[in-house]
Write a protein that holds these residues in place. Structure first.
Motif, mmCIF file in Angstrom:
data_model
loop_
_atom_site.group_PDB
_atom_site.id
_atom_site.type_symbol
_atom_site.label_atom_id
_atom_site.label_comp_id
_atom_site.label_asym_id
_atom_site.label_seq_id
_atom_site.Cartn_x
_atom_site.Cartn_y
_atom_site.Cartn_z
ATOM 1 N N ASP A 82 78.642 27.436 26.642
ATOM 2 C CA ASP A 82 79.869 27.994 26.742
ATOM 3 C C ASP A 82 80.211 29.373 26.815
ATOM 4 O OD1 ASP A 82 81.482 25.136 26.320
ATOM 5 O OD2 ASP A 82 80.221 25.346 24.605
ATOM 6 N N MET A 83 78.915 30.391 26.396
ATOM 7 C CA MET A 83 78.958 31.587 26.167
ATOM 8 C C MET A 83 77.408 32.078 26.219
ATOM 9 S SD MET A 83 80.104 34.531 23.479
ATOM 10 C CE MET A 83 81.890 34.296 23.692
ATOM 11 N N ILE A 84 77.309 32.950 27.166
ATOM 12 C CA ILE A 84 75.733 33.670 27.112
ATOM 13 C C ILE A 84 75.851 35.040 26.461
ATOM 14 C CG2 ILE A 84 74.071 34.435 28.785
ATOM 15 C CD1 ILE A 84 74.805 31.841 30.649
ATOM 16 N N ALA A 99 75.515 30.808 39.978
ATOM 17 C CA ALA A 99 75.524 29.034 39.366
ATOM 18 C C ALA A 99 76.900 28.777 38.999
ATOM 19 C CB ALA A 99 74.411 29.341 38.349
ATOM 20 N N CYS A 100 77.499 29.655 38.436
ATOM 21 C CA CYS A 100 78.892 29.091 37.970
ATOM 22 C C CYS A 100 79.895 28.912 38.950
ATOM 23 C CB CYS A 100 79.691 30.230 36.919
ATOM 24 S SG CYS A 100 78.977 30.386 35.343
ATOM 25 N N ARG A 101 79.905 29.952 39.951
ATOM 26 C CA ARG A 101 80.621 29.502 41.283
ATOM 27 C C ARG A 101 80.417 28.062 41.668
ATOM 28 N NH1 ARG A 101 79.075 33.170 44.981
ATOM 29 N NH2 ARG A 101 79.496 34.678 43.250
ATOM 30 N N LYS A 105 83.006 27.164 37.309
ATOM 31 C CA LYS A 105 83.183 27.571 35.785
ATOM 32 C C LYS A 105 83.305 28.999 35.874
ATOM 33 C CE LYS A 105 80.624 26.623 31.462
ATOM 34 N NZ LYS A 105 79.503 25.509 30.876
ATOM 35 N N SER A 106 84.074 29.386 34.727
ATOM 36 C CA SER A 106 84.083 30.858 34.341
ATOM 37 C C SER A 106 83.109 31.044 33.108
ATOM 38 C CB SER A 106 85.384 31.267 34.388
ATOM 39 O OG SER A 106 85.538 32.506 33.726
ATOM 40 N N LEU A 139 82.374 40.836 39.086
ATOM 41 C CA LEU A 139 81.997 39.472 39.588
ATOM 42 C C LEU A 139 83.043 38.353 39.119
ATOM 43 C CD1 LEU A 139 78.123 39.593 38.449
ATOM 44 C CD2 LEU A 139 79.047 39.889 40.377
ATOM 45 N N GLU A 140 83.542 37.489 39.708
ATOM 46 C CA GLU A 140 84.538 36.645 39.665
ATOM 47 C C GLU A 140 84.351 35.588 38.671
ATOM 48 O OE1 GLU A 140 86.598 34.838 42.985
ATOM 49 O OE2 GLU A 140 87.538 36.781 43.281
ATOM 50 N N ASN A 141 83.227 35.037 38.441
ATOM 51 C CA ASN A 141 83.086 33.889 37.483
ATOM 52 C C ASN A 141 82.089 34.215 36.367
ATOM 53 O OD1 ASN A 141 83.294 32.744 40.420
ATOM 54 N ND2 ASN A 141 83.405 30.741 39.441
ATOM 55 N N VAL A 142 82.121 35.513 35.882
ATOM 56 C CA VAL A 142 81.594 36.113 34.700
ATOM 57 C C VAL A 142 82.528 36.974 34.196
ATOM 58 C CG1 VAL A 142 79.716 37.624 33.942
ATOM 59 C CG2 VAL A 142 79.036 35.902 35.556
#
Ligand code: PLP
Length: 219
Positions: A82-84, A99-101, A105-106, A139-142
């Motif tokens: 859920d968080m890095i 990988a999230c895209r 996932k965001s 970046l869109e998904n981070v």
């Protein structure tokens, strides 16, 4: 014992501070006991170990990556975590983003700061943090949501104070730049021997292993 340890720590934490149980080497039963005692966030250092625990426990808790993430593990990692808390390069951020895209996932991330500027340690050195954050913020998904630091290892927790202070100051500086697309919310600092110092220096996420689960046995 785990229950009593968690209870004691939770009572000690000021409002607004969250506890991450650093669960490396611990069994599923130990982690479950911690969750039953009120723990809400599990931290893991290795994707493979986290995956085993996650398969058994699932979303009963939030999962934080607190170890260095290898790019080839990113695909698995973004499904589990859920968080890095340990992003320290544009390359890693881009790998996580991609990988999230793929799974829509965001991912909230913390930027890991090498506050002791130690050559062997992970993390971006403080003077490079702002430019890295600017690059990653596009970046869109981070989503950057704060900073994390370990600080140099020392037996005396007081030795960690200047590094926590430095990271806190950096946190405030970044907050004041008002960069779009980032939200400075979490400051992850402090482990079993240093979390009290970290709290005094403004941490609102503390990562604790030994004081919850006892000494680690690597045998
Ligand atoms: C193991 C670990 C901790 C907790 O360490 P303890 O001394 O057992 O509390 C905190 N943060 C990270 C990144 C760790 O790997």
């Amino acid at each position: 014992m785990i229950k009593e340890n968690i209870k004691k720590i939770l009572e000690e934490l000021p409002a607004g501070v969250q506890l991450v149980a650093a669960a490396k080497t611990r069994t599923v039963a130990e982690i479950v006991e911690a969750i039953q005692a009120g723990l809400t966030i599990i931290g893991h250092n290795y994707v493979q170990e986290a995956e085993r625990a996650f398969e058994a426990i699932g979303p009963k808790a939030k999962w934080h990556m607190i170890g260095h993430l290898q790019s080839n593990k990113a695909k698995k990692a973004v499904r589990i975590f859920d968080m890095i808390e340990t992003v320290d390069s544009l390359k890693l951020a881009k790998t996580i983003d991609k990988a999230c895209r793929n799974i829509n996932k965001s991912m909230p991330v913390l930027i890991e700061i090498n506050s002791g500027e130690e050559s062997q340690k992970a993390g971006v050195i403080p003077s490079d943090a702002v430019s890295l954050i600017k690059e990653i913020s596009g970046l869109e998904n981070v989503r950057i949501t704060g900073l994390m630091t370990m600080g140099p290892f020392s037996g005396d927790p007081e030795d960690a104070r200047p590094y926590f202070k430095k990271t806190r100051e950096l946190f405030k500086d970044i907050e004041q730049t008002n960069l779009s697309g980032i939200e400075m919310r979490y400051l992850s600092m402090g482990m079993s021997n240093s979390y009290r110092i970290a709290l005094e220096e403004g941490a609102n996420l503390v990562r604790i292993g030994t004081r919850i689960f006892g000494e680690r046995d690597y045998s």
